[in-house]
Write a protein that holds these residues in place. Structure first.
Motif, short mmCIF file in Angstrom:
data_model
loop_
_atom_site.label_atom_id
_atom_site.label_comp_id
_atom_site.label_asym_id
_atom_site.label_seq_id
_atom_site.Cartn_x
_atom_site.Cartn_y
_atom_site.Cartn_z
N ASN A 1 8.28 41.47 12.31
CA ASN A 1 9.08 40.70 13.27
C ASN A 1 8.23 39.79 14.16
O ASN A 1 8.66 39.36 15.21
CB ASN A 1 9.91 41.63 14.16
CG ASN A 1 11.13 40.94 14.76
OD1 ASN A 1 12.02 40.50 14.04
ND2 ASN A 1 11.18 40.83 16.08
N HIS B 1 5.01 37.14 12.88
CA HIS B 1 4.74 35.85 12.24
C HIS B 1 4.40 36.02 10.77
O HIS B 1 3.61 36.89 10.41
CB HIS B 1 3.57 35.15 12.94
CG HIS B 1 3.75 35.00 14.41
ND1 HIS B 1 4.65 34.09 14.97
CD2 HIS B 1 3.17 35.65 15.45
CE1 HIS B 1 4.60 34.19 16.29
NE2 HIS B 1 3.72 35.13 16.61
N ASN C 1 7.84 39.80 20.99
CA ASN C 1 8.46 39.87 19.67
C ASN C 1 9.69 40.77 19.65
O ASN C 1 10.01 41.38 18.63
CB ASN C 1 7.43 40.36 18.65
CG ASN C 1 6.28 39.38 18.48
OD1 ASN C 1 6.43 38.33 17.87
ND2 ASN C 1 5.13 39.71 19.06
N ARG D 1 15.21 39.73 17.59
CA ARG D 1 15.35 40.05 16.17
C ARG D 1 15.19 38.81 15.29
O ARG D 1 15.84 37.78 15.52
CB ARG D 1 16.72 40.68 15.91
CG ARG D 1 16.97 41.06 14.45
CD ARG D 1 18.38 41.57 14.25
NE ARG D 1 18.67 41.85 12.86
CZ ARG D 1 18.63 43.06 12.30
NH1 ARG D 1 18.36 44.11 13.05
NH2 ARG D 1 18.90 43.23 11.02
N LYS D 2 14.33 38.89 14.31
CA LYS D 2 14.22 37.87 13.28
C LYS D 2 14.92 38.35 12.03
O LYS D 2 15.11 39.55 11.83
CB LYS D 2 12.74 37.56 12.99
CG LYS D 2 12.01 36.89 14.14
CD LYS D 2 10.58 36.54 13.75
CE LYS D 2 9.88 35.73 14.84
NZ LYS D 2 9.62 36.52 16.04
N GLU D 3 15.33 37.40 11.19
CA GLU D 3 16.06 37.71 9.97
C GLU D 3 15.25 37.33 8.73
O GLU D 3 14.37 36.49 8.79
CB GLU D 3 17.40 36.97 9.96
CG GLU D 3 18.34 37.36 11.07
CD GLU D 3 18.78 38.82 11.02
OE1 GLU D 3 18.74 39.42 9.92
OE2 GLU D 3 19.17 39.36 12.07
N ASP E 1 14.11 35.60 5.30
CA ASP E 1 14.25 34.25 4.73
C ASP E 1 14.07 34.35 3.23
O ASP E 1 13.19 35.06 2.72
CB ASP E 1 13.19 33.30 5.32
CG ASP E 1 13.48 32.93 6.75
OD1 ASP E 1 14.63 32.56 7.05
OD2 ASP E 1 12.56 33.01 7.58
#
Length: 251
Positions: free
Chosen positions: A86, A88, A241, A244-246, A248
């Motif tokens: 979550n 880079h 960080n 929330r990232k999703e 790709d």
């Protein structure tokens, strides 16, 4: 024809992603765990490779890269996935796609997925979760459809060449001697051979990649990150960080 799961998963989360991807396919499965697999291998043209690597400071780990370099394809279809905590992706996915192409794989699709951070345990807790797995299943089905068309990856993969330099993290790894059972599991699993065979309490931090394999495998929870640098970095990193990232996906 086999689905060949190729992964480097010191903390176990990248293996979860590889397993979930591969379980969408009906073919017989073959496991290639790069933590313990160091030999040369050649895949057939009708195999399908699912390759999942963790992200270490924007790159795929050196040990994983060296071991993956020994696995060659024969225009073998491959799905390239990097799994990160979550923070880079940086150049890691581009690096993985490039390496697979160099090794004569036909990369048909690529992805970046998110898992619980292996060093800073307050980031992405519980991931991959049900939502992640649902998206991974959908991506796998798209890959199955694409295999029927025999098309290669068309999407542009983010990242730069030359890749960002490898970084040696300053964090210490300590072992509580009162908890250590001297089972030597950490010695056998360490991909850098940074733990002396005659003294599992010690870690050679000059060659340790901070991959967390020794921490994850310890049955007594005796090993952990410690030291001033780690304690100072942890709250700031977790705050930076927290959003929330999703995943790709690239086809």
């Amino acid at each position: 024809m086999s689905i060949v799961e190729i992964f480097f998963s010191p903390s176990g989360t990248s293996q979860k992603v590889a397993d979930r991807m591969a379980n969408n396919f009906s073919q017989e499965k073959e496991i290639c765990n790069l933590l313990i697999f160091k030999s040369e291998k050649e895949l057939k043209s009708d195999d399908i490779a699912v390759v999942v690597m963790p992200v270490f400071a924007g790159r795929i780990p050196k040990a994983a890269r060296e071991r993956l370099s020994k696995i060659k394809g024969n225009d073998t279809p491959a799905i390239a996935v990097v799994n990160y905590g979550n923070a880079h992706v940086t150049d890691s996915l581009l690096e993985l796609v490039d390496l697979l192409k160099e090794n004569n794989f036909n990369v048909i699709a690529a992805a970046s997925t998110i898992s619980h951070h292996s060093i800073f345990d307050g980031v992405a807790i519980g991931r991959p979760d049900d939502s992640d797995f649902e998206k991974i299943d959908g991506f796998a089905k798209d890959c199955i459809e694409k295999l029927e068309s025999n098309e290669s990856l068309k999407s542009e993969i983010p990242g730069n060449r030359p890749y960002v330099d490898y970084k040696q993290l300053p964090f210490e790894i300590s072992c509580d001697e009162t908890l250590c059972a001297f089972c030597y599991d950490c010695v056998s699993i360490c991909p850098e051979m940074a733990i002396p065979e005659d003294d599992p309490i010690e870690t050679d931090l000059e060659i340790c990649s901070r991959c967390t394999a020794c921490i994850s495998i310890c049955p007594e929870d005796a090993r952990r990150f410690s030291g001033d640098a780690f304690e100072a970095k942890k709250p700031a990193f977790e705050e930076a960080n927290a959003e929330r990232k999703e995943p790709d996906f690239y086809l």
